[in-house]
Motif scaffolding. Structure first.
Motif, short mmCIF file in Angstrom:
data_model
loop_
_atom_site.label_atom_id
_atom_site.label_comp_id
_atom_site.label_asym_id
_atom_site.label_seq_id
_atom_site.Cartn_x
_atom_site.Cartn_y
_atom_site.Cartn_z
N VAL A 30 -4.22 0.30 -5.40
CA VAL A 30 -3.77 0.63 -4.05
C VAL A 30 -4.38 1.94 -3.59
N ASN A 31 -4.37 2.94 -4.45
CA ASN A 31 -4.86 4.25 -4.05
C ASN A 31 -6.38 4.33 -4.02
N ARG B 37 1.85 4.61 -2.52
CA ARG B 37 1.29 5.91 -2.13
C ARG B 37 2.35 6.93 -1.72
N HIS C 97 -9.61 -5.62 3.92
CA HIS C 97 -8.74 -6.31 2.98
C HIS C 97 -8.68 -7.80 3.31
N ASN D 242 -6.86 2.75 -0.58
CA ASN D 242 -6.26 3.54 0.50
C ASN D 242 -5.99 4.93 -0.05
N VAL E 73 0.83 -1.21 0.00
CA VAL E 73 0.00 0.00 0.00
C VAL E 73 0.86 1.25 0.00
N LYS F 12 -3.49 -0.40 9.69
CA LYS F 12 -4.28 -0.31 8.47
C LYS F 12 -5.36 -1.40 8.50
N SER G 3 -9.77 -5.81 -1.92
CA SER G 3 -10.36 -4.73 -1.14
C SER G 3 -11.87 -4.75 -1.27
#
Length: 404
Positions: A340-341, A110, A256, A344, A106, A186, A399
């Motif tokens: 990923v973004n 980011r 997740h 998150n 993650v 997370k 996710s």
């Protein structure tokens, strides 16, 4: 402000249910969060404590020339193998395993190295450089507490006065300062996607958060085969914030789920059922013979050699069969960063060049709309240079959205 709730904002601190003097690899630590007549502010949960990396329980690291450390990009997150969250009135919320690798995937998608200099990541024991990390993980003795002189040589801990004897024990008479930390796990309870982040105790009941500590050879890296480094934790506690109970509005969180598989041929097909409604998946890899090896970084995001094609195959929300094929490596990585973004959100995603600079690699897919994968198989087909003698582990993180 009502008389029954005189405090509009409270910061709670909760000790572990199974309080111990210290916690070591493989220990399970449980926390029970109670906030009667109040509403927890989801996203405010932090795990705090002290962690000490040692060669043996009584012999500490001897100075900054020690090579051992954890993954500098995830810091203290590397010590927690899994997190499980439960609500008394609802049941299981999330059970995330291979947690350190998820954090690595993650945040490599980011954050750049410069981002890790921010105070909100420094308090998590992170740093932008592995050499700095070797100093961060060490216990220390300040000069005014009996330590040696300040400085930057191998027996001086960058101004904190760390000094050791020849046998690697700390200077006699020194007061040991064990590094402390405060991480924001997370987990779903910290990843709210709805406008409302307040959850009444009457809705959730007692919230239980459990974590299992990672084995030492997975959490630490750069050790020699004969090294016996390990770690221990103490003073573990969870903190969170609450306000007086409110009229309950819908709450939506993102969770997740990790599925781990092996790639052992140049044409690999991984088929699995995912018991969730999913809208994205991000994937990372590790060479199989490097797993559980103390010399290597077990959360490294490695690239499969000669990666030619990735195909994602599933039925969409209208039951239409989808086969999504990607042939350009740059597009595979961008889809991973995008996934990923989405899972998150951050102000900006990293670029391909920054991801490459951190020696990281990932792939993934943003599915657009949520898709129920519980009653169908999700297939990932990869054409690459992997063989039966050069096998890779694939970690796929799905996710999904949870509503309370």
């Amino acid at each position: 402000m009502s008389s029954s709730n005189p405090y509009p904002y409270l910061l709670h601190s909760v000790e572990a249910e199974n309080v111990r003097d210290s916690y070591v690899p493989f220990d399970t630590v449980d926390f029970n969060l109670n906030f009667e007549n109040r509403a927890i502010i989801l996203g405010s949960i932090r795990l705090e404590g002290n962690v000490s990396v040692v060669q043996t329980p009584d012999v500490r690291l001897k100075g900054i020339n020690e090579r051992v450390s954890n993954d500098h990009r995830i810091g203290v997150h590397s010590y927690f193998h899994s997190f499980q969250s439960q609500m008394q009135n609802i049941g299981n919320v999330e059970n995330i395993v291979e947690y350190p690798r998820m954090v690595a995937t993650v945040d490599n998608g980011r954050l750049s190295d410069n981002d890790l200099c921010s105070a909100k990541y420094v308090c998590e024991g992170r740093s932008p450089d592995i050499k700095v990390q070797r100093s961060i993980v060490q216990d220390r003795v300040p000069v005014d507490k009996g330590g040696g002189p300040t400085g930057t040589s191998q027996f001086e801990h960058r101004g904190s006065g760390f000094q050791t004897n020849a046998d690697k024990t700390l200077t006699t008479g020194g007061d040991i300062v064990v590094p402390d930390f405060s991480i924001k796990p997370k987990i779903a309870l910290n990843n709210v996607v709805s406008p409302n982040a307040l959850l009444n105790y009457a809705t959730s009941g007692q919230i239980r958060i459990s974590t299992t500590l990672e084995r030492d050879i997975m959490a630490l890296q750069n050790m020699e085969l004969t090294d016996t480094y390990t770690y221990s934790m103490k003073n573990l506690r969870i903190t969170f914030a609450s306000v007086p109970a409110v009229t309950q509005q819908p709450v939506q969180m993102r969770s997740h789920l990790c599925l781990k598989s092996t790639i052992n041929s140049n044409l690999s097909n991984t088929s699995s059922k995912v018991p969730a409604i999913v809208d994205s998946v991000f994937i990372s890899f590790l060479k199989q013979d490097r797993e559980n090896k103390k010399q290597f970084n077990n959360t490294s995001l490695e690239k499969i050699p000669s990666l030619d094609v990735v195909r994602f195959m599933f039925n969409d929300s209208t039951s239409k069969y989808i086969s999504y094929e990607i042939k350009k490596v740059s597009e595979m990585v961008m889809e991973g960063i995008k996934a990923v973004n989405k899972a998150n959100p951050s102000q900006s995603a990293v670029t391909l060049s920054k991801l490459d600079a951190s020696k990281s690699f990932m792939i993934g897919l943003d599915m657009g709309a949520p898709i129920n994968l519980a009653n169908q198989k999700f297939n990932v087909q990869i054409e690459s240079g992997a063989t039966s003698t050069t096998q890779f582990l694939m970690f796929a993180y799905f996710s999904s959205l949870l509503s309370v």
